[in-house]
Design a protein around this motif. Structure first.
Motif, PDB file in Angstrom:
ATOM      1  N   ASP A   1      -3.665  -5.629  -9.476  1.00 45.16           N
ATOM      2  CA  ASP A   1      -2.410  -5.257 -10.152  1.00 45.16           C
ATOM      3  C   ASP A   1      -1.269  -5.719  -9.256  1.00 45.16           C
ATOM      4  O   ASP A   1      -0.888  -5.026  -8.303  1.00 45.16           O
ATOM      5  CB  ASP A   1      -2.380  -3.747 -10.370  1.00 45.16           C
ATOM      6  CG  ASP A   1      -1.097  -3.265 -11.037  1.00 45.16           C
ATOM      7  OD1 ASP A   1      -0.146  -4.056 -11.166  1.00 45.16           O
ATOM      8  OD2 ASP A   1      -1.051  -2.074 -11.409  1.00 45.16           O
ATOM      9  N   LEU A   2      -0.732  -6.892  -9.538  1.00 46.31           N
ATOM     10  CA  LEU A   2       0.208  -7.525  -8.625  1.00 46.31           C
ATOM     11  C   LEU A   2       1.491  -6.719  -8.470  1.00 46.31           C
ATOM     12  O   LEU A   2       2.023  -6.591  -7.359  1.00 46.31           O
ATOM     13  CB  LEU A   2       0.523  -8.946  -9.095  1.00 46.31           C
ATOM     14  CG  LEU A   2       1.424  -9.781  -8.177  1.00 46.31           C
ATOM     15  CD1 LEU A   2       0.884  -9.821  -6.757  1.00 46.31           C
ATOM     16  CD2 LEU A   2       1.583 -11.186  -8.729  1.00 46.31           C
ATOM     17  N   GLY A   3       1.997  -6.162  -9.565  1.00 44.64           N
ATOM     18  CA  GLY A   3       3.227  -5.382  -9.474  1.00 44.64           C
ATOM     19  C   GLY A   3       3.087  -4.186  -8.555  1.00 44.64           C
ATOM     20  O   GLY A   3       3.946  -3.924  -7.700  1.00 44.64           O
ATOM     21  N   SER A   4       1.981  -3.456  -8.698  1.00 44.73           N
ATOM     22  CA  SER A   4       1.743  -2.293  -7.834  1.00 44.73           C
ATOM     23  C   SER A   4       1.483  -2.723  -6.398  1.00 44.73           C
ATOM     24  O   SER A   4       1.901  -2.051  -5.446  1.00 44.73           O
ATOM     25  CB  SER A   4       0.558  -1.481  -8.361  1.00 44.73           C
ATOM     26  OG  SER A   4       0.843  -0.954  -9.635  1.00 44.73           O
ATOM     27  N   TYR A   5       0.794  -3.848  -6.253  1.00 39.91           N
ATOM     28  CA  TYR A   5       0.489  -4.353  -4.913  1.00 39.91           C
ATOM     29  C   TYR A   5       1.769  -4.682  -4.153  1.00 39.91           C
ATOM     30  O   TYR A   5       1.958  -4.255  -3.003  1.00 39.91           O
ATOM     31  CB  TYR A   5      -0.400  -5.582  -5.047  1.00 39.91           C
ATOM     32  CG  TYR A   5      -0.796  -6.253  -3.759  1.00 39.91           C
ATOM     33  CD1 TYR A   5      -1.389  -5.549  -2.725  1.00 39.91           C
ATOM     34  CD2 TYR A   5      -0.603  -7.626  -3.571  1.00 39.91           C
ATOM     35  CE1 TYR A   5      -1.779  -6.167  -1.540  1.00 39.91           C
ATOM     36  CE2 TYR A   5      -0.986  -8.257  -2.408  1.00 39.91           C
ATOM     37  CZ  TYR A   5      -1.570  -7.527  -1.390  1.00 39.91           C
ATOM     38  OH  TYR A   5      -1.955  -8.147  -0.229  1.00 39.91           O
ATOM     39  N   LEU A   6       2.673  -5.419  -4.771  1.00 40.87           N
ATOM     40  CA  LEU A   6       3.904  -5.806  -4.093  1.00 40.87           C
ATOM     41  C   LEU A   6       4.834  -4.621  -3.866  1.00 40.87           C
ATOM     42  O   LEU A   6       5.769  -4.710  -3.066  1.00 40.87           O
ATOM     43  CB  LEU A   6       4.625  -6.902  -4.891  1.00 40.87           C
ATOM     44  CG  LEU A   6       3.891  -8.235  -5.008  1.00 40.87           C
ATOM     45  CD1 LEU A   6       4.737  -9.245  -5.779  1.00 40.87           C
ATOM     46  CD2 LEU A   6       3.530  -8.793  -3.632  1.00 40.87           C
ATOM     47  N   ALA A   7       4.567  -3.517  -4.541  1.00 40.59           N
ATOM     48  CA  ALA A   7       5.371  -2.306  -4.342  1.00 40.59           C
ATOM     49  C   ALA A   7       4.880  -1.454  -3.179  1.00 40.59           C
ATOM     50  O   ALA A   7       5.521  -0.457  -2.831  1.00 40.59           O
ATOM     51  CB  ALA A   7       5.371  -1.467  -5.622  1.00 40.59           C
ATOM     52  N   LEU A   8       3.751  -1.829  -2.568  1.00 37.58           N
ATOM     53  CA  LEU A   8       3.205  -1.010  -1.486  1.00 37.58           C
ATOM     54  C   LEU A   8       4.141  -0.920  -0.287  1.00 37.58           C
ATOM     55  O   LEU A   8       4.045   0.021   0.512  1.00 37.58           O
ATOM     56  CB  LEU A   8       1.845  -1.552  -1.048  1.00 37.58           C
ATOM     57  CG  LEU A   8       0.687  -1.308  -2.018  1.00 37.58           C
ATOM     58  CD1 LEU A   8      -0.577  -2.005  -1.536  1.00 37.58           C
ATOM     59  CD2 LEU A   8       0.437   0.187  -2.207  1.00 37.58           C
ATOM     60  N   SER A   9       5.047  -1.872  -0.151  1.00 36.80           N
ATOM     61  CA  SER A   9       6.019  -1.765   0.936  1.00 36.80           C
ATOM     62  C   SER A   9       6.939  -0.563   0.736  1.00 36.80           C
ATOM     63  O   SER A   9       7.491  -0.026   1.709  1.00 36.80           O
ATOM     64  CB  SER A   9       6.845  -3.051   1.052  1.00 36.80           C
ATOM     65  OG  SER A   9       7.512  -3.330  -0.160  1.00 36.80           O
ATOM     66  N   GLU A  10       7.095  -0.110  -0.527  1.00 38.64           N
ATOM     67  CA  GLU A  10       7.870   1.100  -0.778  1.00 38.64           C
ATOM     68  C   GLU A  10       7.115   2.328  -0.255  1.00 38.64           C
ATOM     69  O   GLU A  10       7.720   3.270   0.268  1.00 38.64           O
ATOM     70  CB  GLU A  10       8.148   1.243  -2.280  1.00 38.64           C
ATOM     71  CG  GLU A  10       8.973   0.115  -2.863  1.00 38.64           C
ATOM     72  CD  GLU A  10      10.385   0.062  -2.311  1.00 38.64           C
ATOM     73  OE1 GLU A  10      11.020   1.129  -2.188  1.00 38.64           O
ATOM     74  OE2 GLU A  10      10.864  -1.049  -1.998  1.00 38.64           O
ATOM     75  N   LYS A  11       5.788   2.331  -0.402  1.00 41.58           N
ATOM     76  CA  LYS A  11       4.978   3.409   0.167  1.00 41.58           C
ATOM     77  C   LYS A  11       5.096   3.403   1.689  1.00 41.58           C
ATOM     78  O   LYS A  11       5.189   4.465   2.331  1.00 41.58           O
ATOM     79  CB  LYS A  11       3.524   3.251  -0.257  1.00 41.58           C
ATOM     80  CG  LYS A  11       2.609   4.357   0.222  1.00 41.58           C
ATOM     81  CD  LYS A  11       1.188   4.179  -0.304  1.00 41.58           C
ATOM     82  CE  LYS A  11       0.263   5.304   0.178  1.00 41.58           C
ATOM     83  NZ  LYS A  11      -1.123   5.148  -0.355  1.00 41.58           N
TER      84      LYS A  11
END
Length: 504
Positions: free
Chosen positions: A250-260
């Motif tokens: 899931d590319l969108g969720s993956y690239l959002a991991l920097s927010e985590k």
């Protein structure tokens, strides 16, 4: 889609500690043996170090490298790696289910660091060992002469001490997988007493206590609060670790991991502030993010070795082949560290060669740069100076557990000495370009020096020994400077490094 960024020369987050772009080498897999060290290789120097790897490491220019672990250090006897090589013992490494020849120890690693122009960041074993082994190691490494351990170093061929200033008090001691795992009270007490002993020798040492192995640990963030309650006045940093995965593809969720990651840093910064207030202290403790990277491509493949009945020497494990989407994620992670550089002073990508690494080698063969090499290269080379606080207006997309995540991820660094600003940019949007409008407040004139981008349509494409330059940065297109404004379009799913000459 339109995005707007406002920066100003006076809106400064922090002066960036150059150690934010550090690295890590552990005795595991092929990181050391056939990574940095391979006697008999055509590129090996007289000491067995691969010159082709050294050249690539020098490109990345990490100011520090953490060594020798990692999980490895929690059952490591540093004395095994000194003295004549033919007399060094072969040990079983319980962490990575392999044999350790000890042909590379502190002398060899220090020699390699000197060749690479890197400072050492050494870890002591607080798993199977403790205070005595740690203070003896420090004496061997740092004392000039006239004591048992320093004189032994001299007899082993090194007259001058190495004067290592940065020391890790164990590794991931919150993890049940760790040899010598301890609860927070046990570890906090041991870290404090070990730190006191080390600083009794040299009060100027910088010490790193173990924080959480990841933000999903059941003990997080209580672990940090308990540990720091014991050793706040003794240590200088609390370490954090985080690895990033995309098992769901899931590319969108993956690239959002920097927010985590950003929230992880923010939470621990709050814990630090709480303990500081509780102790009525005037001292600041910072974050040392000394393990981070993408790690999931090789996990299933490695189970055969890590759970096998044999004990191989330098097995090929954790050799993730990184693709374009990984490079974008690494760009976002580095942006997060830059934006949090007031709290994160040190960070170490894990690792540097072969094992989840930006540099790969073939035993007896070639070496090449992985896709993630390039965002790290740009940040290390051009991300030194003052991190600027940006006002960012960007469209967002929803991500489970994270909420709305901006499509635009950006950081900026002002190098006053060079008269430049570097922007590091990721467009997370899967299909749309982002209209990019940057107001460069406080600068009277600006000139575009360089624009490099990673803009490749196949997100799964990677570099290999056969195609080492398949994915690499290319000159960017479409950005222009008009007075004190930078404008243009950022293509979908792309990374950009932009350098501007600025006048105040």
């Amino acid at each position: 889609m339109h995005t707007r960024v406002t920066l100003h020369r006076d809106f400064v987050i922090s002066e960036i500690d150059e150690r934010l772009y550090g690295a890590f080498l552990e005795h595991m897999g092929r990181a050391i043996y056939s990574g940095i060290y391979e006697p008999g290789h055509p590129e090996a120097n007289d000491d067995g170090f691969r010159r082709d790897v050294l050249d690539m490491v020098k490109e990345l220019a990490p100011p520090i490298v953490r060594y020798p672990g990692g999980n490895f250090v929690s059952a490591y006897n540093w004395e095994d790696g000194i003295g004549p090589r033919e007399e060094r013992p072969v040990r079983l490494d319980l962490a990575w289910h392999s044999r350790e020849s000890n042909q590379v120890g502190i002398h060899e690693f220090a020699d390699w660091c000197e060749l690479a122009g890197i400072d050492m960041m050494l870890a002591v074993n607080l798993g199977s060992r403790g205070i005595d082994a740690a203070r003896n190691f420090l004496e061997y490494v740092n004392h000039p002469e006239g004591s048992a351990w320093s004189d032994l170093r001299i007899r082993n061929g090194r007259q001058a001490p190495w004067n290592v200033k940065l020391w890790c008090l164990g590794n991931e001691m919150d993890g049940p997988w760790q040899v010598g795992h301890k609860n927070a009270d046990e570890y906090g007490h041991l870290a404090n007493e070990t730190g006191k002993a080390l600083k009794a020798y040299d009060s100027s040492l910088e010490l790193v206590a173990c924080g959480s192995s990841n933000p999903d640990m059941a003990s997080y963030p209580e672990w940090e609060a308990t540990v720091l309650d014991h050793c706040y006045e003794t240590v200088d940093y609390i370490s954090l670790h985080m690895y990033f995965t995309n098992y769901a593809d899931d590319l969108g969720s993956y690239l959002a991991l920097s927010e985590k990651l950003d929230r992880y840093i923010g939470s621990i910064a709050g814990v630090i502030d709480y303990i500081k207030a509780k102790k009525r202290s005037t001292k600041d403790v910072h974050i040392c993010f000394d393990e981070w990277n993408v790690w999931y491509h090789s996990t299933e493949r490695d189970k055969r070795i890590l759970q096998g009945n044999d004990w191989p020497f330098a097995p090929a494990i954790l050799e993730d082949a990184y693709n374009v989407e990984d490079a974008l994620l690494i760009g976002c992670v580095l942006n997060t560290f830059i934006r949090r550089s007031d709290r994160v002073r040190i960070a170490c990508i894990a690792q540097l060669v072969n094992v989840i690494a930006p540099i790969m080698t073939e035993s007896g063969g070639s070496a090449w740069r992985q896709t993630i090499f390039y965002p790290l290269y740009f940040a290390s080379r051009f991300g030194r100076g003052k991190a600027l606080r940006l006002a960012v207006d960007s469209p967002t997309y929803p991500v489970n557990e994270l909420g709305d995540v901006p499509y635009l991820d950006v950081s900026a660094v002002h190098d006053e000495a060079q008269g430049t600003i570097a922007l590091f940019i990721v467009n997370r949007h899967p299909s749309d370009s982002l209209e990019f409008d940057v107001d460069l407040g406080g600068f009277t004139s600006c000139r575009l020096i360089e624009h490099q981008s990673i803009d490749y349509p196949d997100m799964k494409a990677a570099n290999t020994a056969e195609r080492p330059g398949h994915i690499q940065p290319t000159p960017g297109q479409g950005l222009t400077v008009d007075g004190s404004a930078l404008k243009g379009a950022l293509t979908p799913l792309s990374y950009h490094m932009v350098r501007l000459e600025v006048a105040e």
